[in-house]
Design a protein around this motif. Structure first.
Motif, PDB file in Angstrom:
ATOM      1  N   SER A   1      56.051  62.566  57.588  1.00 49.21           N
ATOM      2  CA  SER A   1      57.250  63.035  56.883  1.00 49.21           C
ATOM      3  C   SER A   1      58.367  61.999  56.937  1.00 49.21           C
ATOM      4  CB  SER A   1      57.717  64.381  57.431  1.00 49.21           C
ATOM      5  OG  SER A   1      58.079  64.283  58.774  1.00 49.21           O
ATOM      6  N   MET A   2      58.531  61.333  58.069  1.00 52.48           N
ATOM      7  CA  MET A   2      59.586  60.325  58.181  1.00 52.48           C
ATOM      8  C   MET A   2      59.272  59.104  57.313  1.00 52.48           C
ATOM      9  SD  MET A   2      62.509  59.426  59.246  1.00 52.48           S
ATOM     10  CE  MET A   2      62.890  60.717  60.377  1.00 52.48           C
ATOM     11  N   ALA A   3      58.002  58.746  57.189  1.00 48.90           N
ATOM     12  CA  ALA A   3      57.626  57.621  56.318  1.00 48.90           C
ATOM     13  C   ALA A   3      57.984  57.939  54.865  1.00 48.90           C
ATOM     14  CB  ALA A   3      56.143  57.309  56.456  1.00 48.90           C
ATOM     15  N   LEU A   4      57.732  59.172  54.464  1.00 46.59           N
ATOM     16  CA  LEU A   4      58.087  59.577  53.097  1.00 46.59           C
ATOM     17  C   LEU A   4      59.590  59.559  52.881  1.00 46.59           C
ATOM     18  CD1 LEU A   4      55.564  62.491  52.491  1.00 46.59           C
ATOM     19  CD2 LEU A   4      55.559  60.217  51.423  1.00 46.59           C
ATOM     20  N   VAL A   5      60.330  60.063  53.853  1.00 43.72           N
ATOM     21  CA  VAL A   5      61.799  60.052  53.742  1.00 43.72           C
ATOM     22  C   VAL A   5      62.309  58.610  53.734  1.00 43.72           C
ATOM     23  CG1 VAL A   5      63.951  60.634  54.949  1.00 43.72           C
ATOM     24  CG2 VAL A   5      62.112  62.323  54.771  1.00 43.72           C
ATOM     25  N   GLY A   6      61.786  57.783  54.626  1.00 42.38           N
ATOM     26  CA  GLY A   6      62.201  56.381  54.684  1.00 42.38           C
ATOM     27  C   GLY A   6      61.908  55.648  53.384  1.00 42.38           C
TER      28      GLY A   6
ATOM     29  N   ALA B   1      58.091  50.641  51.082  1.00 39.45           N
ATOM     30  CA  ALA B   1      57.071  51.236  51.951  1.00 39.45           C
ATOM     31  C   ALA B   1      57.106  50.593  53.340  1.00 39.45           C
ATOM     32  CB  ALA B   1      55.686  51.083  51.327  1.00 39.45           C
ATOM     33  N   ALA B   2      57.339  49.288  53.403  1.00 35.21           N
ATOM     34  CA  ALA B   2      57.387  48.593  54.694  1.00 35.21           C
ATOM     35  C   ALA B   2      58.564  49.087  55.540  1.00 35.21           C
ATOM     36  CB  ALA B   2      57.482  47.087  54.485  1.00 35.21           C
TER      37      ALA B   2
END
Length: 68
Positions: free
Chosen positions: A21-26, A33-34
């Motif tokens: 979830s945090m990767a999607l928010v970031g 993406a990086a």
């Protein structure tokens, strides 16, 4: 009392959900993406350590438990 292994498994699974979830928010906030992945990894690492400690502290507190 909960075993350390159970606490660890719960923490790992919870952090995997948090990482995704945090990767999607970031990614949404930065467009990268990086960068989104790096934010997620840092957040997950800190969150994992804090969660395990939190669970171990609560495992020692008997308040609110029903013994039956």
């Amino acid at each position: 009392m909960e075993t350390r292994r159970r606490t660890l498994v719960k923490a790992v699974l919870w952090q995997v959900l948090g990482l995704l979830s945090m990767a999607l928010v970031g990614f949404y906030l930065t467009g990268s993406a990086a960068m989104g992945s790096m934010i997620a990894l840092v957040n997950t690492s800190i969150g994992f350590a804090v969660y395990v400690l939190y669970e171990r502290v609560w495992a020692r507190i008997s308040w609110g438990r029903e013994h039956g």
